[in-house]
Design a protein around this motif. Structure first.
Motif, PDB file in Angstrom:
ATOM      1  N   GLN A  13       0.812  -1.088  -0.288  1.00  0.00           N
ATOM      2  CA  GLN A  13      -0.154  -0.235  -0.052  1.00  0.00           C
ATOM      3  C   GLN A  13       0.516   1.017  -0.246  1.00  0.00           C
ATOM      4  O   GLN A  13       0.542   2.756  -0.655  1.00  0.00           O
ATOM      5  CB  GLN A  13      -0.559   0.017   1.045  1.00  0.00           C
ATOM      6  N   SER A  16       2.393   1.589  -3.474  1.00  0.00           N
ATOM      7  CA  SER A  16       1.742   1.956  -4.270  1.00  0.00           C
ATOM      8  C   SER A  16       0.841   3.704  -4.053  1.00  0.00           C
ATOM      9  O   SER A  16       0.868   4.191  -4.968  1.00  0.00           O
ATOM     10  CB  SER A  16      -0.172   1.147  -4.129  1.00  0.00           C
ATOM     11  N   SER A  17       1.318   3.734  -3.145  1.00  0.00           N
ATOM     12  CA  SER A  17       0.805   5.310  -2.621  1.00  0.00           C
ATOM     13  C   SER A  17       1.719   6.636  -3.201  1.00  0.00           C
ATOM     14  O   SER A  17       1.124   7.500  -4.192  1.00  0.00           O
ATOM     15  CB  SER A  17       0.171   5.406  -0.872  1.00  0.00           C
ATOM     16  N   ASN A  20       2.506   6.941  -6.714  1.00  0.00           N
ATOM     17  CA  ASN A  20       1.241   7.357  -7.649  1.00  0.00           C
ATOM     18  C   ASN A  20       1.180   9.103  -7.383  1.00  0.00           C
ATOM     19  O   ASN A  20       1.227  10.106  -8.430  1.00  0.00           O
ATOM     20  CB  ASN A  20      -0.537   7.171  -6.848  1.00  0.00           C
ATOM     21  N   THR A 250      -3.872   6.591   4.532  1.00  0.00           N
ATOM     22  CA  THR A 250      -3.042   5.498   3.996  1.00  0.00           C
ATOM     23  C   THR A 250      -2.865   4.576   4.652  1.00  0.00           C
ATOM     24  O   THR A 250      -3.531   3.231   4.888  1.00  0.00           O
ATOM     25  CB  THR A 250      -1.577   5.987   2.744  1.00  0.00           C
TER      26      THR A 250
END
Length: 409
Positions: A13, A16-17, A20, A250
């Motif tokens: 996670q 991914s955060s 991005n 998050t």
């Protein structure tokens, strides 16, 4: 083993955060202010459907298929087919945006429309791997996307490429990650089976999607309505203060993704309560720690992060700190409801939050105070959490009463 899975899921996670965030930052650096505005609209549309896909398909996977042996290759292919169905309205929305944006900005909308199905399917495969108990594979495909796309975007930006071309490289990285994910999953999307999968799981999938839609509708609506009593500057201050606490979003997202499968696997065993208390302790420490750091943030650091908006957002830190602290039990309760398939209780709690998020900040903002409006958001979360806790307590009393009656009989 379960502890390692949760750590890897949290790491995934985080990757991914962060990736991005970096991708959006690169886009901002190559775009003009007008172009970035257009990109922000397209990206918001993509994120809206990505969230809907996670509610409709991802959460349903975690709740229904996390037990060992439940997720067959046929089920996996059907869930990807359901995601492909979600991609259809996503692409249509972005194509409408391309037509409305004019010739100058149509290209970036078209790129986002082409990338959307790839992004949604890649994200769905992440959920498949987490559901299967192999989050390392999710981390691998997210890591591949991050490395490939960010490197390619930076090279393209240094070469003087425009925004649309830079976004193409972002999509190319997603495509590589998707192909890698399909190879690891050993399946491809089965669209006809996806229709059947959604129908078979309709009591879960459509409920979760409805909860997501209600919360997002109320959140978007209240921000637009707050412009009238507070002005654009007041709404900007609210968003800026929220940005200071965004890393906790998050954490909350990772918590649900990491903990729900473990709770499902241990449901009905003593380990279930231990997992729940462990999750509460972890997220409480992170929430208090980050909230304290934001409250102690020096003015110089705040101005560096938010620029001139810091002056308006500075006094909003306390209500947002309380709001995010209230999000801790709320998130734990949501994970509990998902794991125990107490869907009516989750809908009740999230419905209360959606209604109060729309009403309280707006009502308190009528005084013209941005700080009062921020407290409205905090109180909404706190009341929703209390409603969830009361529902759990009443449910336990009812269960205990039923057991007593059975013994008497």
């Amino acid at each position: 083993m379960g502890g390692l899975r949760r750590v890897v899921t949290f790491a995934d996670q985080g990757v991914s955060s962060v990736s991005n965030f970096v991708a959006v930052a690169i886009a901002a650096n190559v775009a003009s202010a007008h172009q970035f505005g257009q990109f922000s609209l397209a990206y918001a549309g993509l994120l809206l459907f990505l969230g809907a896909q996670r509610a409709l398909v991802g959460e349903t996977l975690l709740v229904r298929y996390s037990r060992t042996g439940q997720l067959t290759r046929e089920v996996a292919a059907a869930s990807l087919g359901a995601t492909a169905l979600v991609a259809v309205p996503t692409v249509l929305l972005l194509l409408v945006g391309a037509a409305a944006a004019g010739e100058e900005n149509a290209a970036l909308w078209l790129v986002m429309a082409g990338v959307a199905p790839v992004v949604l399917l890649q994200d769905s495969i992440r959920y498949l791997f987490i559901c299967e108990g192999v989050p390392g594979r999710a981390l691998a495909i997210d890591g591949a996307w991050a490395i490939i796309s960010i490197a390619a975007m930076l090279l393209a930006a240094q070469a003087g490429a425009g925004l649309a071309e830079v976004l193409l490289w972002w999509g190319a990285g997603a495509a590589v990650a998707l192909i890698l994910g399909l190879l690891l999953a050993r399946c491809v999307p089965a669209v006809p089976a996806g229709v059947r999968w959604l129908w078979l799981n309709r009591s879960f999938a459509f409920r979760y999607a409805g909860e997501f839609a209600a919360l997002n509708a109320s959140s978007f609506a209240v921000l637009y309505l707050l412009v009238f009593p507070l002005g654009a500057a007041g709404v900007g201050a609210l968003r800026a203060a929220q940005l200071l606490f965004s890393p906790l979003n998050t954490v909350f997202g990772a918590l649900k993704t990491a903990v729900i499968p473990e709770l499902v696997r241990t449901r009905g065993t003593p380990a279930f309560r231990a997992r729940l208390l462990e999750a509460l302790a972890v997220v409480l420490v992170l929430g208090v720690g980050w909230g304290g750091a934001v409250l102690l943030l020096p003015a110089g650091a705040g101005e560096f992060v938010l620029g001139e908006t810091w002056r308006n957002a500075e006094d909003l830190r306390w209500p947002y700190a309380v709001q995010y602290l209230a999000m801790v039990p709320y998130t734990i309760l949501l994970a509990y409801f998902r794991a125990t398939e107490a869907n009516q209780l989750s809908t009740l709690m999230r419905g209360v939050l959606a209604a109060l998020t729309l009403v309280l900040p707006l009502a308190l903002a009528l005084s013209g105070s941005t700080q009062a409006s921020a407290w409205g958001f905090a109180v909404a979360v706190a009341i929703a959490g209390v409603c969830g806790a009361v529902a759990v307590k009443r449910g336990r009393r009812s269960s205990a009463r039923d057991v007593t009656l059975e013994r008497v009989d």
